[in-house]
Write an enzyme that holds these catalytic residues in place. Structure first.
Site, PDB file in Angstrom:
ATOM      1  CG  ASP A  18      -1.706   1.228   1.383  1.00 37.30           C
ATOM      2  OD1 ASP A  18      -2.470   1.554   0.458  1.00 37.30           O
ATOM      3  OD2 ASP A  18      -1.565   1.913   2.416  1.00 37.30           O
TER       4      ASP A  18
ATOM      5  CG  ASP B  24      -1.835   7.559   0.300  1.00 39.27           C
ATOM      6  OD1 ASP B  24      -1.480   8.735   0.292  1.00 39.27           O
ATOM      7  OD2 ASP B  24      -2.195   6.947  -0.730  1.00 39.27           O
TER       8      ASP B  24
ATOM      9  CG  ASP C 272      -2.181   2.013   6.132  1.00 41.75           C
ATOM     10  OD1 ASP C 272      -2.557   1.523   5.045  1.00 41.75           O
ATOM     11  OD2 ASP C 272      -2.456   3.168   6.479  1.00 41.75           O
TER      12      ASP C 272
END
Length: 242
Positions: A20, A22, A187
Protein backbone atom coordinates in the site's frame (compact mmCIF):
# COMPACT_ATOMS: atom_id res chain seq x y z
CA UNK A 1 14.77 -14.98 -11.45
CA UNK A 2 12.84 -15.43 -8.23
CA UNK A 3 14.21 -14.66 -4.78
CA UNK A 4 14.21 -18.36 -3.98
CA UNK A 5 16.44 -19.10 -6.97
CA UNK A 6 19.11 -16.53 -6.16
CA UNK A 7 22.31 -17.43 -4.40
CA UNK A 8 22.08 -16.51 -0.75
CA UNK A 9 18.33 -15.88 -0.96
CA UNK A 10 16.99 -19.44 -0.94
CA UNK A 11 15.40 -18.98 2.49
CA UNK A 12 13.35 -15.93 1.53
CA UNK A 13 9.66 -16.77 2.01
CA UNK A 14 8.29 -14.36 -0.63
CA UNK A 15 8.91 -13.78 -4.33
CA UNK A 16 6.39 -10.93 -4.57
CA UNK A 17 5.58 -8.20 -2.05
CA UNK A 18 2.75 -5.77 -2.72
CA UNK A 19 2.72 -2.48 -0.83
CA UNK A 20 0.00 0.00 0.00
CA UNK A 21 1.16 3.60 -0.49
CA UNK A 22 -0.50 6.09 1.87
CA UNK A 23 0.27 5.32 5.50
CA UNK A 24 2.48 2.35 4.62
CA UNK A 25 5.27 3.53 2.33
CA UNK A 26 4.77 7.29 2.56
CA UNK A 27 3.23 9.62 5.11
CA UNK A 28 0.91 11.71 2.93
CA UNK A 29 -1.81 12.85 5.34
CA UNK A 30 -0.42 16.39 5.93
CA UNK A 31 -0.41 17.34 2.25
CA UNK A 32 -3.78 15.66 1.65
CA UNK A 33 -5.17 17.71 4.55
CA UNK A 34 -3.71 20.84 2.97
CA UNK A 35 -5.51 20.08 -0.30
CA UNK A 36 -8.78 19.29 1.50
CA UNK A 37 -8.63 22.56 3.40
CA UNK A 38 -7.68 24.53 0.29
CA UNK A 39 -10.84 23.09 -1.28
CA UNK A 40 -13.08 23.69 1.72
CA UNK A 41 -11.87 27.28 1.97
CA UNK A 42 -12.63 27.91 -1.70
CA UNK A 43 -16.12 26.47 -1.15
CA UNK A 44 -16.67 28.62 1.93
CA UNK A 45 -16.73 25.68 4.34
CA UNK A 46 -14.94 25.20 7.69
CA UNK A 47 -11.52 23.55 7.71
CA UNK A 48 -10.96 19.91 8.63
CA UNK A 49 -8.43 18.70 11.18
CA UNK A 50 -5.53 16.41 10.33
CA UNK A 51 -7.10 13.66 12.43
CA UNK A 52 -10.32 13.88 10.45
CA UNK A 53 -8.54 13.74 7.11
CA UNK A 54 -6.45 10.79 8.29
CA UNK A 55 -9.65 8.86 9.07
CA UNK A 56 -11.01 9.59 5.59
CA UNK A 57 -7.96 8.21 3.76
CA UNK A 58 -8.17 4.77 2.19
CA UNK A 59 -10.79 4.64 -0.55
CA UNK A 60 -9.22 7.11 -2.99
CA UNK A 61 -9.34 10.89 -3.18
CA UNK A 62 -12.86 11.07 -4.60
CA UNK A 63 -14.35 9.26 -1.62
CA UNK A 64 -12.17 11.31 0.73
CA UNK A 65 -13.66 14.50 -0.71
CA UNK A 66 -17.16 13.01 -0.35
CA UNK A 67 -16.51 12.41 3.35
CA UNK A 68 -15.07 15.89 3.84
CA UNK A 69 -18.03 17.61 2.20
CA UNK A 70 -20.57 15.45 4.02
CA UNK A 71 -18.91 16.28 7.33
CA UNK A 72 -18.81 20.02 6.73
CA UNK A 73 -22.28 20.29 5.19
CA UNK A 74 -23.91 18.03 7.76
CA UNK A 75 -25.28 15.80 5.02
CA UNK A 76 -24.94 12.17 4.06
CA UNK A 77 -22.22 10.82 1.79
CA UNK A 78 -24.92 9.66 -0.64
CA UNK A 79 -26.33 13.17 -0.81
CA UNK A 80 -22.90 14.57 -1.65
CA UNK A 81 -22.36 11.99 -4.39
CA UNK A 82 -25.76 12.82 -5.89
CA UNK A 83 -25.21 16.59 -5.74
CA UNK A 84 -24.99 17.99 -9.30
CA UNK A 85 -22.35 20.43 -8.04
CA UNK A 86 -20.07 17.66 -6.81
CA UNK A 87 -18.16 17.47 -10.10
CA UNK A 88 -17.21 21.14 -9.76
CA UNK A 89 -16.04 20.58 -6.17
CA UNK A 90 -14.02 17.58 -7.30
CA UNK A 91 -12.33 19.66 -9.98
CA UNK A 92 -11.37 22.22 -7.33
CA UNK A 93 -9.92 19.48 -5.14
CA UNK A 94 -7.98 17.98 -8.05
CA UNK A 95 -6.39 21.33 -8.77
CA UNK A 96 -5.35 21.83 -5.17
CA UNK A 97 -4.11 18.28 -4.64
CA UNK A 98 -2.02 18.35 -7.80
CA UNK A 99 -0.35 21.48 -6.41
CA UNK A 100 0.13 19.95 -2.95
CA UNK A 101 1.18 16.45 -4.02
CA UNK A 102 4.69 15.68 -2.79
CA UNK A 103 5.08 18.92 -0.84
CA UNK A 104 4.67 17.68 2.75
CA UNK A 105 4.92 13.90 2.41
CA UNK A 106 7.90 11.68 3.13
CA UNK A 107 8.76 7.98 3.08
CA UNK A 108 8.60 6.33 6.48
CA UNK A 109 11.91 5.35 8.12
CA UNK A 110 13.58 2.36 6.50
CA UNK A 111 11.29 2.22 3.47
CA UNK A 112 13.87 3.19 0.84
CA UNK A 113 16.58 0.94 2.27
CA UNK A 114 14.22 -2.05 2.44
CA UNK A 115 12.96 -1.56 -1.12
CA UNK A 116 16.52 -1.36 -2.40
CA UNK A 117 17.47 -4.51 -0.48
CA UNK A 118 14.44 -6.42 -1.79
CA UNK A 119 15.24 -5.26 -5.31
CA UNK A 120 18.81 -6.56 -4.95
CA UNK A 121 17.47 -9.87 -3.63
CA UNK A 122 15.21 -10.33 -6.67
CA UNK A 123 11.89 -9.92 -4.86
CA UNK A 124 9.21 -8.38 -7.07
CA UNK A 125 7.80 -5.15 -5.64
CA UNK A 126 4.39 -3.74 -6.58
CA UNK A 127 2.50 -0.71 -5.29
CA UNK A 128 -1.25 -1.32 -4.90
CA UNK A 129 -3.08 1.85 -3.89
CA UNK A 130 -6.57 3.27 -4.22
CA UNK A 131 -5.09 6.70 -4.93
CA UNK A 132 -5.62 7.80 -8.53
CA UNK A 133 -2.58 7.27 -10.76
CA UNK A 134 -1.86 10.93 -11.48
CA UNK A 135 -1.39 11.50 -7.75
CA UNK A 136 0.39 8.21 -7.11
CA UNK A 137 3.01 8.99 -9.72
CA UNK A 138 3.55 12.51 -8.40
CA UNK A 139 4.16 11.21 -4.87
CA UNK A 140 6.56 8.51 -6.04
CA UNK A 141 8.38 10.95 -8.31
CA UNK A 142 8.67 13.55 -5.57
CA UNK A 143 10.56 11.04 -3.44
CA UNK A 144 12.48 9.38 -6.29
CA UNK A 145 10.80 6.03 -5.62
CA UNK A 146 9.51 5.07 -9.08
CA UNK A 147 12.56 2.96 -9.99
CA UNK A 148 12.15 0.90 -6.81
CA UNK A 149 9.02 -0.87 -8.09
CA UNK A 150 8.36 -3.36 -10.84
CA UNK A 151 4.80 -2.12 -11.18
CA UNK A 152 2.43 0.51 -9.81
CA UNK A 153 -1.29 -0.29 -9.65
CA UNK A 154 -3.38 2.74 -8.72
CA UNK A 155 -7.07 3.06 -8.00
CA UNK A 156 -7.87 3.74 -11.65
CA UNK A 157 -5.38 1.34 -13.27
CA UNK A 158 -7.82 -1.59 -13.31
CA UNK A 159 -11.63 -1.66 -13.52
CA UNK A 160 -11.83 -2.28 -9.75
CA UNK A 161 -9.77 -1.32 -6.73
CA UNK A 162 -9.04 -2.65 -3.25
CA UNK A 163 -10.48 -4.60 -1.49
CA UNK A 164 -11.24 -6.34 -4.78
CA UNK A 165 -8.34 -8.82 -5.23
CA UNK A 166 -7.86 -8.24 -8.97
CA UNK A 167 -4.63 -6.23 -8.54
CA UNK A 168 -3.12 -9.08 -6.53
CA UNK A 169 -4.35 -11.80 -8.88
CA UNK A 170 -3.08 -9.88 -11.90
CA UNK A 171 0.36 -9.47 -10.30
CA UNK A 172 0.56 -13.15 -9.36
CA UNK A 173 -0.19 -14.09 -12.95
CA UNK A 174 2.12 -11.48 -14.46
CA UNK A 175 5.12 -12.59 -12.42
CA UNK A 176 4.30 -16.29 -12.20
CA UNK A 177 4.16 -16.32 -8.39
CA UNK A 178 2.17 -18.78 -6.29
CA UNK A 179 -0.18 -17.33 -3.67
CA UNK A 180 1.83 -18.77 -0.78
CA UNK A 181 4.90 -16.90 -2.08
CA UNK A 182 3.22 -13.47 -2.02
CA UNK A 183 2.75 -10.91 0.75
CA UNK A 184 0.73 -7.71 0.99
CA UNK A 185 2.07 -5.01 3.33
CA UNK A 186 -0.45 -2.37 4.36
CA UNK A 187 -1.89 -0.30 7.15
CA UNK A 188 -5.65 -0.70 7.05
CA UNK A 189 -8.68 -2.96 7.07
CA UNK A 190 -8.88 -2.41 3.31
CA UNK A 191 -5.46 -4.00 2.87
CA UNK A 192 -6.32 -6.92 5.13
CA UNK A 193 -9.55 -7.54 3.24
CA UNK A 194 -7.72 -7.34 -0.09
CA UNK A 195 -5.20 -9.96 0.99
CA UNK A 196 -7.89 -12.22 2.44
CA UNK A 197 -9.90 -11.95 -0.80
CA UNK A 198 -6.78 -12.83 -2.78
CA UNK A 199 -5.70 -15.68 -0.51
CA UNK A 200 -2.27 -14.27 0.33
CA UNK A 201 -0.48 -13.30 3.53
CA UNK A 202 -0.84 -9.80 4.93
CA UNK A 203 1.39 -7.91 7.34
CA UNK A 204 0.48 -4.45 8.62
CA UNK A 205 2.26 -1.48 10.14
CA UNK A 206 0.62 0.18 13.16
CA UNK A 207 1.40 3.79 12.29
CA UNK A 208 -0.73 4.30 9.19
CA UNK A 209 -4.28 5.30 8.33
CA UNK A 210 -6.92 2.81 9.43
CA UNK A 211 -9.96 5.04 9.80
CA UNK A 212 -9.06 5.69 13.44
CA UNK A 213 -9.07 2.02 14.45
CA UNK A 214 -6.12 -0.02 15.79
CA UNK A 215 -4.74 -2.27 13.08
CA UNK A 216 -4.73 -5.24 15.45
CA UNK A 217 -8.54 -5.24 15.29
CA UNK A 218 -8.31 -6.20 11.61
CA UNK A 219 -6.39 -9.40 12.44
CA UNK A 220 -3.57 -9.27 9.87
CA UNK A 221 -1.17 -12.21 9.90
CA UNK A 222 1.45 -10.01 11.52
CA UNK A 223 1.74 -6.47 12.82
CA UNK A 224 5.28 -5.27 12.21
CA UNK A 225 6.59 -2.29 14.15
CA UNK A 226 8.40 -0.85 11.13
CA UNK A 227 9.95 -1.79 7.80
CA UNK A 228 13.03 -3.37 9.37
CA UNK A 229 11.03 -6.64 9.49
CA UNK A 230 11.06 -6.66 5.68
CA UNK A 231 14.80 -6.63 5.13
CA UNK A 232 15.80 -9.88 3.37
CA UNK A 233 17.92 -10.84 6.37
CA UNK A 234 14.89 -10.49 8.64
CA UNK A 235 12.59 -12.34 6.25
CA UNK A 236 14.86 -15.36 6.24
CA UNK A 237 14.22 -15.69 9.98
CA UNK A 238 10.44 -15.80 9.54
CA UNK A 239 8.34 -18.50 7.91
CA UNK A 240 5.54 -17.10 5.72
CA UNK A 241 2.26 -16.64 7.52
CA UNK A 242 -0.51 -18.98 6.42
Amino acid sequence: MSAADMTGAAALPFDLILFDLDGTLVETAPEIADAVNDTLAELGLPAATLDEVTRWIGHGTRELLVQALASRRGSSADAVRADPDFAAAEAIFQRHYEARCGTRSHPYPGVIDVLQALQAAGVRRVVVTNKEDRYTQRVLQAHQMQALFDRVISGDTLPVKKPNPLAVADSLLRYGVQRQRALLVGDSSIDVATARNAGIAVWCVPYGYNMGQPIEACAPDRVIADFSALFPQALTQMAPAA
